[in-house]
Design a protein around this motif. Structure first.
Motif, PDB file in Angstrom:
ATOM      1  N   GLU A  35      -7.226   3.101  10.807  1.00 60.52           N
ATOM      2  CA  GLU A  35      -7.660   2.539   9.519  1.00 60.52           C
ATOM      3  C   GLU A  35      -8.983   3.121   9.046  1.00 60.52           C
ATOM      4  O   GLU A  35      -9.260   3.147   7.849  1.00 60.52           O
ATOM      5  CB  GLU A  35      -7.807   1.016   9.604  1.00 60.52           C
ATOM      6  CG  GLU A  35      -6.513   0.248   9.574  1.00 60.52           C
ATOM      7  CD  GLU A  35      -5.624   0.568   8.389  1.00 60.52           C
ATOM      8  OE1 GLU A  35      -6.080   0.504   7.239  1.00 60.52           O
ATOM      9  OE2 GLU A  35      -4.461   0.906   8.623  1.00 60.52           O
ATOM     10  N   HIS A  66      -8.231   5.573   6.599  1.00 59.24           N
ATOM     11  CA  HIS A  66      -7.680   5.023   5.354  1.00 59.24           C
ATOM     12  C   HIS A  66      -8.791   4.464   4.470  1.00 59.24           C
ATOM     13  O   HIS A  66      -8.775   4.608   3.249  1.00 59.24           O
ATOM     14  CB  HIS A  66      -6.672   3.901   5.649  1.00 59.24           C
ATOM     15  CG  HIS A  66      -5.529   4.347   6.502  1.00 59.24           C
ATOM     16  ND1 HIS A  66      -4.526   3.499   6.886  1.00 59.24           N
ATOM     17  CD2 HIS A  66      -5.234   5.550   7.048  1.00 59.24           C
ATOM     18  CE1 HIS A  66      -3.655   4.166   7.625  1.00 59.24           C
ATOM     19  NE2 HIS A  66      -4.068   5.412   7.742  1.00 59.24           N
ATOM     20  N   GLU A  88       1.012   3.953   8.175  1.00 60.48           N
ATOM     21  CA  GLU A  88       1.319   2.556   7.808  1.00 60.48           C
ATOM     22  C   GLU A  88       2.729   2.161   8.244  1.00 60.48           C
ATOM     23  O   GLU A  88       2.967   1.017   8.613  1.00 60.48           O
ATOM     24  CB  GLU A  88       1.132   2.321   6.305  1.00 60.48           C
ATOM     25  CG  GLU A  88      -0.271   2.556   5.761  1.00 60.48           C
ATOM     26  CD  GLU A  88      -1.365   1.663   6.349  1.00 60.48           C
ATOM     27  OE1 GLU A  88      -1.170   1.049   7.407  1.00 60.48           O
ATOM     28  OE2 GLU A  88      -2.449   1.612   5.751  1.00 60.48           O
ATOM     29  N   LEU A 106       0.813  -1.212   0.000  1.00 55.77           N
ATOM     30  CA  LEU A 106       0.000   0.000   0.000  1.00 55.77           C
ATOM     31  C   LEU A 106       0.849   1.266   0.000  1.00 55.77           C
ATOM     32  O   LEU A 106       0.536   2.241  -0.697  1.00 55.77           O
ATOM     33  CB  LEU A 106      -0.931  -0.031   1.216  1.00 55.77           C
ATOM     34  CG  LEU A 106      -1.716   1.236   1.489  1.00 55.77           C
ATOM     35  CD1 LEU A 106      -2.635   1.563   0.334  1.00 55.77           C
ATOM     36  CD2 LEU A 106      -2.536   1.069   2.760  1.00 55.77           C
ATOM     37  N   GLU A 133      -7.684  -3.765   3.795  1.00 55.08           N
ATOM     38  CA  GLU A 133      -7.992  -3.036   5.023  1.00 55.08           C
ATOM     39  C   GLU A 133      -9.296  -3.472   5.675  1.00 55.08           C
ATOM     40  O   GLU A 133      -9.365  -3.640   6.888  1.00 55.08           O
ATOM     41  CB  GLU A 133      -8.025  -1.524   4.737  1.00 55.08           C
ATOM     42  CG  GLU A 133      -6.611  -1.000   4.470  1.00 55.08           C
ATOM     43  CD  GLU A 133      -6.523   0.488   4.202  1.00 55.08           C
ATOM     44  OE1 GLU A 133      -7.536   1.076   3.783  1.00 55.08           O
ATOM     45  OE2 GLU A 133      -5.428   1.049   4.396  1.00 55.08           O
ATOM     46  N   GLU A 157      -1.021   9.127   5.628  1.00 57.18           N
ATOM     47  CA  GLU A 157      -1.396   7.709   5.678  1.00 57.18           C
ATOM     48  C   GLU A 157      -0.152   6.811   5.571  1.00 57.18           C
ATOM     49  O   GLU A 157      -0.046   5.794   6.245  1.00 57.18           O
ATOM     50  CB  GLU A 157      -2.393   7.384   4.551  1.00 57.18           C
ATOM     51  CG  GLU A 157      -2.792   5.911   4.566  1.00 57.18           C
ATOM     52  CD  GLU A 157      -4.015   5.608   3.726  1.00 57.18           C
ATOM     53  OE1 GLU A 157      -4.905   6.474   3.599  1.00 57.18           O
ATOM     54  OE2 GLU A 157      -4.090   4.487   3.191  1.00 57.18           O
TER      55      GLU A 157
HETATM   56 FE   FE2 Z   1      -4.273   1.391   6.226  1.00 50.56          FE
END
Ligand code: FE2
Ligand code: FE2
Length: 310
Positions: free
Chosen positions: A206, A209, A126, A98, A175, A122
């Motif tokens: 998350e 995200h 991560e 990702l 996710e 983001e």
């Molecule tokens: Fe994520």
């Protein structure tokens, strides 16, 4: 001179850009308020707790199968510990993919936009997550579980060459299903405090995200050319198939003293497991259906993955 149709197309495009910036602005505000540093937030020095699970039993692959019923409580807990390590390894694999997809996504975009700033935020999330999962694996004492070599290499192609909508569809797949399990894990008092802390942090971060990827995919499915929309349906279906195959590394069965073949066959035949996986995918499949990703041959791949009921 622009024609009326051209003006309309331009207005739509500007509207989408504005929408994109507004979504990113809200996500940046939320990131500023609710972000965590797992190294400081969690007590990594605390000893492993006796009698507590590393993963809720109902979410362990063999739960409620004939093999499960024959296993001692200790062996079940041991399998849960290995499956938690296997899922955390899968999580790291996904996050590394990702991060590359996000870097590719913003490469040509205006560097001062909210959309790019949020993508960078983001990526930072991560990075922390992958380090947190790795630390959790080490603390639990089970090995890390890489995905099979063939899928490891297949993902190399995806992360290097996938189209934008294909990338975001794959992101959501990684996710949302893990997120479903983690939402059930962090409030569960039978589970190790550290695992509850890790899953709580992950669920909070998350949620943003998922929002970012959903909104972008929704826009992309409107604006992408037809060939790209079609390719997205196929690649997303194939990703679902790979994902469900890689979900738990079968080596966990060997490492807990079980017959690997028998265990894999029982998981495949388990109605409970099918239900868990389909429930986990439900929010995502409803959304993908809504924006037109679950059609034709792509839909068949989803059904064959076991993540979508016929
Ligand atoms: Fe994520
Ligand atoms: Fe993450």
């Amino acid at each position: 001179m622009t024609t009326a149709t051209e003006r309309e197309v331009l207005r739509d495009a500007l509207g989408l850009l504005r929408d994109r910036e507004q979504v990113a602005e809200r996500l940046l505000e939320s990131s500023a308020k609710h972000s965590f540093d797992p190294d400081r937030e969690l007590d990594w020095a605390a000893p492993v707790e006796d009698g507590k699970w590393f993963w809720p039993p109902e979410l362990v692959s063999l739960y409620d199968t004939p093999l499960w019923r024959k296993m001692s409580e200790d062996q079940r807990m041991e399998l849960a510990r290995h499956e938690a390590a296997s899922l955390a390894s899968l999580g790291i694999w996904f996050e590394i993919i990702l991060m590359q997809l996000l870097v590719r996504h913003i490469y040509d975009k205006p560097v001062t936009s909210n959309h790019v700033r949020y993508a960078l935020t983001e990526i930072a999330d991560e990075c922390r997550h992958s380090m947190m999962f790795a630390r959790m694996i080490q603390k639990g004492g089970a090995p890390s579980y890489p995905v099979p070599r063939i899928y490891h290499n297949l993902a190399r192609v995806l992360k290097t060459a996938s189209t934008t909508p294909g990338s975001f569809a794959a992101t959501l797949l990684g996710e949302e299903i893990l997120d479903y399990m983690q939402r059930l894990t962090f409030p569960d008092e039978r589970v190790q405090t550290l695992v509850r802390g890790v899953t709580r942090i992950h669920v909070v971060e998350e949620a943003r995200h998922v929002r970012y990827a959903r909104e972008e995919l929704r826009r992309q499915m409107v604006t992408a050319p037809r060939w790209e929309q079609h390719l997205t349906r196929l690649s997303c279906g194939e990703a679902a198939r790979v994902f469900s195959t890689c979900f738990i590394n079968p080596q966990v069965y060997t490492n807990t003293g079980l017959d690997r073949r028998e265990a894999v066959a029982q998981v495949k035949a388990s109605g409970h497991r099918a239900e868990v996986m389909q429930n986990g995918a439900k929010r995502l499949t409803d959304f993908l259906d809504d924006i037109g990703v679950l059609r034709g041959a792509g839909r068949k791949l989803w059904v064959s993955s076991g993540l979508l009921a016929k």
